[in-house]
Write an enzyme that holds these catalytic residues in place. Structure first.
Site, PDB file in Angstrom:
ATOM      1  N   ASN A   1       0.743  -1.242  -0.032  1.00 59.16           N
ATOM      2  CA  ASN A   1      -0.065  -0.085  -0.110  1.00 59.16           C
ATOM      3  C   ASN A   1       0.936   1.285   0.014  1.00 59.16           C
ATOM      4  OD1 ASN A   1      -2.472   1.483   0.763  1.00 59.16           O
ATOM      5  ND2 ASN A   1      -1.108   1.994   2.490  1.00 59.16           N
TER       6      ASN A   1
ATOM      7  N   LYS B   1       2.935   3.214 -11.339  1.00 64.27           N
ATOM      8  CA  LYS B   1       2.036   2.405 -11.060  1.00 64.27           C
ATOM      9  C   LYS B   1       1.671   1.685 -12.202  1.00 64.27           C
ATOM     10  CE  LYS B   1       0.060   3.797  -6.766  1.00 64.27           C
ATOM     11  NZ  LYS B   1       0.322   2.858  -5.880  1.00 64.27           N
TER      12      LYS B   1
ATOM     13  N   ILE C   1      -9.465   9.345  -3.336  1.00 58.79           N
ATOM     14  CA  ILE C   1      -9.859   8.977  -2.084  1.00 58.79           C
ATOM     15  C   ILE C   1      -9.539  10.135  -1.058  1.00 58.79           C
ATOM     16  CG2 ILE C   1      -9.649   7.083  -0.376  1.00 58.79           C
ATOM     17  CD1 ILE C   1     -10.664   6.373  -3.138  1.00 58.79           C
TER      18      ILE C   1
ATOM     19  N   GLU D   1      -5.589  12.373   3.743  1.00 60.54           N
ATOM     20  CA  GLU D   1      -5.109  13.783   4.069  1.00 60.54           C
ATOM     21  C   GLU D   1      -4.169  14.160   2.914  1.00 60.54           C
ATOM     22  OE1 GLU D   1      -4.233  14.129   8.181  1.00 60.54           O
ATOM     23  OE2 GLU D   1      -3.080  15.581   7.391  1.00 60.54           O
TER      24      GLU D   1
ATOM     25  N   TYR E   1       4.721   9.402 -10.618  1.00 59.76           N
ATOM     26  CA  TYR E   1       3.842   8.592  -9.721  1.00 59.76           C
ATOM     27  C   TYR E   1       3.238   7.343 -10.980  1.00 59.76           C
ATOM     28  CZ  TYR E   1      -0.526   7.565  -7.280  1.00 59.76           C
ATOM     29  OH  TYR E   1      -1.675   6.886  -6.685  1.00 59.76           O
ATOM     30  N   SER E   2       2.723   8.125 -11.952  1.00 60.73           N
ATOM     31  CA  SER E   2       2.034   7.407 -12.771  1.00 60.73           C
ATOM     32  C   SER E   2       2.761   6.299 -13.371  1.00 60.73           C
ATOM     33  CB  SER E   2       1.386   8.206 -13.936  1.00 60.73           C
ATOM     34  OG  SER E   2       0.499   7.441 -14.875  1.00 60.73           O
ATOM     35  N   ALA E   3       3.961   6.337 -13.440  1.00 59.48           N
ATOM     36  CA  ALA E   3       5.155   5.587 -14.272  1.00 59.48           C
ATOM     37  C   ALA E   3       5.235   4.280 -13.070  1.00 59.48           C
ATOM     38  CB  ALA E   3       6.581   6.196 -14.450  1.00 59.48           C
TER      39      ALA E   3
END
Ligand code: NDP
Ligand SMILES: C[C@H](CCC(=O)O)[C@H]1CC[C@H]2[C@@H]3C(=O)C[C@@H]4C[C@H](O)CC[C@]4(C)[C@H]3CC[C@]12C
Length: 276
Positions: free
Chosen positions: A94, A162, A193, A196, A158-160
């Site tokens: 996670n 994932k 989501i 915070e 970040y996208s890379a």
């Protein structure tokens, strides 16, 4: 159950759910490895999280502090689960390293670090946990994102990471089936989501109301327990997005850009050097 979840001072959570009855064999108590948190805050915060898990009925809960930038630490966490419980039923991957929601500024070093934290540590934990998961015929739950299926602006590093998870775990799933390995792999494809950090990062740019994190957490655990191939949460936004990706990709790209208040992005200065 082993959940990689951060407790503030990057720490990883190990949980053992209560066995249904005292007569149940030890291997049937659900042993889960879960999520890491940050070092500074962890010292004060982690013991409270452990206490809460015990209050909620966990038979055993522990945390391990360290950074998932290191694959050696990722392996150490799995060893800790093995030493503590002698086995593992579910591995929930996670954690993510800190990133930005902005134009890509050329910081190659940031991309490398994020790949290590968000992707390589997942691979390292999976590799170390696999013998125990094979033994228990257990489950791997990979928390991913719409960003791992459809790219949007301002999330390039970040996208890379994932997209890398999608490729790796979808290939691994084939191999498990070919070799009759009865370990399930669930990819959780999450939309926005209300954690915070996410709200802080994007609420000035994205108008959408984020989905509740509590329901999301339950859906993640449920999808792993049911050995689903994929979870789409919230389904009302994720499923149509994935359908449009295949049917009308350019239309979807336009829709994504039109949903962003780009004028609120304060472009960061370009990074120095390429990170060699
Ligand atoms: N929230 C959202 O809108 C969405 C979330 N997701 C996915 O859900 C998962 C959880 O996201 P969310 O809860 O929002 O993220 P958070 O940023 O709230 O939590 C990430 C956790 O990882 C920890 N962490 C950061 N760096 C490290 C490190 N180097 N080593 C170990 N732990 C670290 C953080 O600890 P600390 O704070 O102490 O640094 C934090 O506890 C992620 O996989 C994310 O990609 C997917 C789609 C949407
Ligand atoms: C930039 C955020 C990380 C901030 C941090 O350092 O903690 C991202 C973490 C989760 C991302 C969201 C996500 O994965 C779901 C959507 C995917 C879309 O492609 C873009 C918008 C998202 C809401 C995305 C936005 C960045 C994050 C909040």
């Amino acid at each position: 159950m082993l959940t990689t979840q951060h407790f503030s001072t990057h720490s990883i959570q190990l949980l053992q759910r209560k066995r249904p009855s005292e007569d149940s064999p030890p291997s049937k108590g659900r042993r889960v490895v879960s999520h890491p948190q940050h070092p500074g805050q962890c010292l004060s915060h982690c013991p409270q999280v452990v206490e809460k898990c015990l209050d909620l009925g966990a038979a055993s809960a522990r945390y391990v502090s360290g950074s998932m930038e290191s694959t050696a630490f990722a392996e150490e966490v799995v060893k800790e689960a093995e030493n503590t419980w002698g086995g593992l039923d579910m591995l929930i991957l996670n954690h993510i390293g800190h990133s930005f929601f902005d134009f890509f500024n050329g910081d190659v070093d940031h991309v490398r670090k994020l790949m290590e934290t968000n992707f390589l540590s997942y691979v390292a934990m999976t590799t170390s946990a696999l013998p125990m998961l094979k033994e228990s015929e257990g489950s791997i739950v990979v928390v991913s994102s719409v960003s791992g299926k459809v790219a949007s602006p301002f999330t390039a590093p970040y996208s890379a990471t994932k997209f890398a998870l999608e490729g790796f775990y979808s290939s691994l799933r084939h191999e498990f089936i070919i070799e009759n390995v009865n370990v399930s792999i669930t990819l959780c494809i999450l939309g926005y989501i209300n954690t915070e950090s996410a709200v802080r990062a994007v609420s000035h740019v994205i108008n959408e109301t984020p989905a509740p994190k509590e329901e999301c957490a339950l859906e993640i655990i449920r999808s792993g327990a049911l050995r689903q191939r994929e979870l789409h949460y919230p389904a009302r936004t994720v499923t149509p997005t994935l359908l449009l990706r295949d049917l009308a990709p350019e239309f979807l790209d336009g829709l994504i850009r039109s949903n962003f208040r780009v004028e609120n992005i304060k472009k960061a200065p370009a990074a120095q050097g390429s990170g060699h």
